[in-house]
Scaffold this motif. Sequence first.
Motif, PDB file in Angstrom:
ATOM      1  N   ARG A  16       0.820  -1.206   0.000  1.00 51.07           N
ATOM      2  CA  ARG A  16       0.000   0.000   0.000  1.00 51.07           C
ATOM      3  C   ARG A  16       0.856   1.259   0.000  1.00 51.07           C
ATOM      4  O   ARG A  16       0.486   2.280  -0.546  1.00 51.07           O
ATOM      5  N   ARG A  17       2.002   1.168   0.692  1.00 47.49           N
ATOM      6  CA  ARG A  17       2.843   2.354   0.863  1.00 47.49           C
ATOM      7  C   ARG A  17       3.451   2.793  -0.459  1.00 47.49           C
ATOM      8  O   ARG A  17       3.764   3.956  -0.645  1.00 47.49           O
ATOM      9  N   PHE A  18       3.645   1.788  -1.415  1.00 49.08           N
ATOM     10  CA  PHE A  18       4.371   2.110  -2.630  1.00 49.08           C
ATOM     11  C   PHE A  18       3.527   1.991  -3.890  1.00 49.08           C
ATOM     12  O   PHE A  18       3.882   2.535  -4.920  1.00 49.08           O
ATOM     13  N   ALA A  19       2.406   1.285  -3.815  1.00 45.71           N
ATOM     14  CA  ALA A  19       1.643   1.010  -5.020  1.00 45.71           C
ATOM     15  C   ALA A  19       1.052   2.283  -5.599  1.00 45.71           C
ATOM     16  O   ALA A  19       0.357   3.017  -4.919  1.00 45.71           O
ATOM     17  N   CYS A  20       1.328   2.530  -6.844  1.00 46.75           N
ATOM     18  CA  CYS A  20       0.671   3.607  -7.607  1.00 46.75           C
ATOM     19  C   CYS A  20       0.786   4.962  -6.942  1.00 46.75           C
ATOM     20  O   CYS A  20      -0.140   5.762  -7.019  1.00 46.75           O
ATOM     21  N   SER A 205       2.624  11.672   7.959  1.00 47.33           N
ATOM     22  CA  SER A 205       3.145  11.729   6.598  1.00 47.33           C
ATOM     23  C   SER A 205       2.050  11.382   5.602  1.00 47.33           C
ATOM     24  O   SER A 205       1.046  10.749   5.964  1.00 47.33           O
ATOM     25  N   PRO A 206       2.211  11.765   4.330  1.00 45.22           N
ATOM     26  CA  PRO A 206       1.219  11.389   3.312  1.00 45.22           C
ATOM     27  C   PRO A 206       1.012   9.884   3.226  1.00 45.22           C
ATOM     28  O   PRO A 206      -0.116   9.418   3.053  1.00 45.22           O
ATOM     29  N   GLU A 207       2.102   9.110   3.357  1.00 46.72           N
ATOM     30  CA  GLU A 207       1.979   7.660   3.286  1.00 46.72           C
ATOM     31  C   GLU A 207       1.146   7.119   4.437  1.00 46.72           C
ATOM     32  O   GLU A 207       0.289   6.250   4.264  1.00 46.72           O
ATOM     33  N   ARG A 208       1.387   7.655   5.641  1.00 46.94           N
ATOM     34  CA  ARG A 208       0.636   7.200   6.805  1.00 46.94           C
ATOM     35  C   ARG A 208      -0.821   7.634   6.708  1.00 46.94           C
ATOM     36  O   ARG A 208      -1.732   6.875   7.071  1.00 46.94           O
ATOM     37  N   ALA A 209      -1.069   8.856   6.224  1.00 44.25           N
ATOM     38  CA  ALA A 209      -2.444   9.328   6.047  1.00 44.25           C
ATOM     39  C   ALA A 209      -3.193   8.433   5.083  1.00 44.25           C
ATOM     40  O   ALA A 209      -4.374   8.117   5.287  1.00 44.25           O
ATOM     41  N   LEU A 210      -2.509   7.994   4.033  1.00 40.76           N
ATOM     42  CA  LEU A 210      -3.106   7.078   3.069  1.00 40.76           C
ATOM     43  C   LEU A 210      -3.475   5.753   3.723  1.00 40.76           C
ATOM     44  O   LEU A 210      -4.575   5.222   3.531  1.00 40.76           O
ATOM     45  N   GLU A 211      -2.557   5.222   4.497  1.00 44.19           N
ATOM     46  CA  GLU A 211      -2.827   3.962   5.195  1.00 44.19           C
ATOM     47  C   GLU A 211      -4.032   4.105   6.121  1.00 44.19           C
ATOM     48  O   GLU A 211      -4.885   3.208   6.200  1.00 44.19           O
ATOM     49  N   LEU A 212      -4.103   5.226   6.842  1.00 50.49           N
ATOM     50  CA  LEU A 212      -5.208   5.451   7.766  1.00 50.49           C
ATOM     51  C   LEU A 212      -6.537   5.508   7.021  1.00 50.49           C
ATOM     52  O   LEU A 212      -7.537   4.955   7.478  1.00 50.49           O
ATOM     53  N   ALA A 213      -6.548   6.189   5.867  1.00 51.45           N
ATOM     54  CA  ALA A 213      -7.776   6.292   5.079  1.00 51.45           C
ATOM     55  C   ALA A 213      -8.237   4.922   4.615  1.00 51.45           C
ATOM     56  O   ALA A 213      -9.433   4.596   4.683  1.00 51.45           O
ATOM     57  N   ILE A 214      -7.295   4.111   4.169  1.00 55.84           N
ATOM     58  CA  ILE A 214      -7.634   2.770   3.690  1.00 55.84           C
ATOM     59  C   ILE A 214      -8.183   1.919   4.833  1.00 55.84           C
ATOM     60  O   ILE A 214      -9.230   1.274   4.712  1.00 55.84           O
ATOM     61  N   GLU A 215      -7.481   1.924   5.952  1.00 53.89           N
ATOM     62  CA  GLU A 215      -7.879   1.077   7.073  1.00 53.89           C
ATOM     63  C   GLU A 215      -9.185   1.524   7.706  1.00 53.89           C
ATOM     64  O   GLU A 215      -9.944   0.703   8.230  1.00 53.89           O
ATOM     65  N   ALA A 216      -9.467   2.838   7.658  1.00 59.16           N
ATOM     66  CA  ALA A 216     -10.701   3.341   8.270  1.00 59.16           C
ATOM     67  C   ALA A 216     -11.894   3.241   7.332  1.00 59.16           C
ATOM     68  O   ALA A 216     -13.036   3.404   7.762  1.00 59.16           O
ATOM     69  N   GLY A 217     -11.650   2.988   6.041  1.00 57.69           N
ATOM     70  CA  GLY A 217     -12.738   2.855   5.086  1.00 57.69           C
ATOM     71  C   GLY A 217     -13.176   4.154   4.448  1.00 57.69           C
ATOM     72  O   GLY A 217     -14.301   4.253   3.961  1.00 57.69           O
ATOM     73  N   ALA A 218     -12.299   5.172   4.427  1.00 57.01           N
ATOM     74  CA  ALA A 218     -12.646   6.452   3.812  1.00 57.01           C
ATOM     75  C   ALA A 218     -12.572   6.362   2.290  1.00 57.01           C
ATOM     76  O   ALA A 218     -11.829   5.547   1.739  1.00 57.01           O
ATOM     77  N   LEU A 233      -6.317  16.891   8.494  1.00 55.20           N
ATOM     78  CA  LEU A 233      -6.663  15.876   7.507  1.00 55.20           C
ATOM     79  C   LEU A 233      -8.179  15.728   7.497  1.00 55.20           C
ATOM     80  O   LEU A 233      -8.804  15.660   8.551  1.00 55.20           O
ATOM     81  N   GLN A 234      -8.749  15.676   6.307  1.00 59.60           N
ATOM     82  CA  GLN A 234     -10.192  15.556   6.178  1.00 59.60           C
ATOM     83  C   GLN A 234     -10.509  14.251   5.446  1.00 59.60           C
ATOM     84  O   GLN A 234     -10.177  14.090   4.269  1.00 59.60           O
ATOM     85  N   PHE A 235     -11.125  13.331   6.152  1.00 52.80           N
ATOM     86  CA  PHE A 235     -11.463  12.024   5.612  1.00 52.80           C
ATOM     87  C   PHE A 235     -12.918  12.058   5.139  1.00 52.80           C
ATOM     88  O   PHE A 235     -13.831  12.266   5.935  1.00 52.80           O
ATOM     89  N   VAL A 236     -13.121  11.847   3.845  1.00 56.20           N
ATOM     90  CA  VAL A 236     -14.461  11.897   3.256  1.00 56.20           C
ATOM     91  C   VAL A 236     -14.980  10.478   3.098  1.00 56.20           C
ATOM     92  O   VAL A 236     -14.260   9.587   2.632  1.00 56.20           O
ATOM     93  N   CYS A 237     -16.243  10.271   3.491  1.00 51.37           N
ATOM     94  CA  CYS A 237     -16.808   8.922   3.444  1.00 51.37           C
ATOM     95  C   CYS A 237     -18.294   8.998   3.116  1.00 51.37           C
ATOM     96  O   CYS A 237     -18.886  10.071   3.061  1.00 51.37           O
TER      97      CYS A 237
END
Length: 303
Positions: A16-20, A205-218, A233-237
């Motif tokens: 997840r950290r590196f893909a795309c 970090s952007p990478e960690r924010a991305l991981e959080l969004a994925i894991e939280a379902g945003a 950070l604003q998580f839209v869901c």
Amino acid sequence: MGWGVVLRGFLPLCLRRFACLTTNNYMGARIRPVRTDLTVTCRYPLWATHPARTLHLGPNLCAGHNKWSKVKNIKGPKDAARSRMFMKFGMMIRIAVKEGGSSNPEFNLALANVVEQCRGKNMPKASIEAAIKGAEKSKAGTQHTYEVRGPGGYMLLIDMLTDNNTRSHQDLRHLLNKHGAALCDGVRHNFSRKGVVVAQGEGVSPERALELAIEAGAEDIQETEDEDDKSLLQFVCDMTELKKVRTSLEELGVRTVSAGLEFVSHTPTQLTQAQLEAALSLIEALSDCLDVVRVWDNIQAHD
């Protein structure tokens, strides 16, 4: 700088950290909700056996969280009287009590979210309690959401609460005409009703924010700043996932600031400097209108 990703299937956390992950410039703004012009698809064999879920980052779902958003959002708390800001919160409390059917925040999620926003803006506890009690006794009033199109093609949704529909409608038309805007059917189709969870972004970090969004379902994540230049950070869901996403983020150690329902634009409009100034003038005038509760826009600023 900005970043974006499309994730399908259930990739291992290490991928997840590196893909795309792509990086590009976007208007040189300090606030970084940017569009990824080139989408790179991740190839992974689990596609064939697992359902796909797409996570978008950037202004595909534009909540107005960009350089323009910061300019207009700072002016309220810093330039307008605190009493006016608290009056708006009082109107939001009235709406939340009306929609939620309860004056108890424990049984009314919308009211709980508004109360939390009030506390975040240092509204005194006594004022919050008075507003809730007043909402129970006051006339219900009528809530309207008006659709507006302005010069340059930008669009607004204006939430109003009034006990005199005729007066409020006439006042709004006069204000719009003065600023070259007009009521326009169909604007609402350019916005989606979404849940938005706001969290502190310092040290993330952007990478960690991305991981959080994925894991939280945003569905989407935006980076912005508050009026004190602190990172948010604003998580839209999805609306139905608001409580779940917030709970998941808090379980992951994220300190959330607020959560609520917002109109999020999916068709942003870029304006020239002159058009931006005219739009800001209209939004400031609307904010001064006693019956206006909230204003949403689809504006993005040119560099």
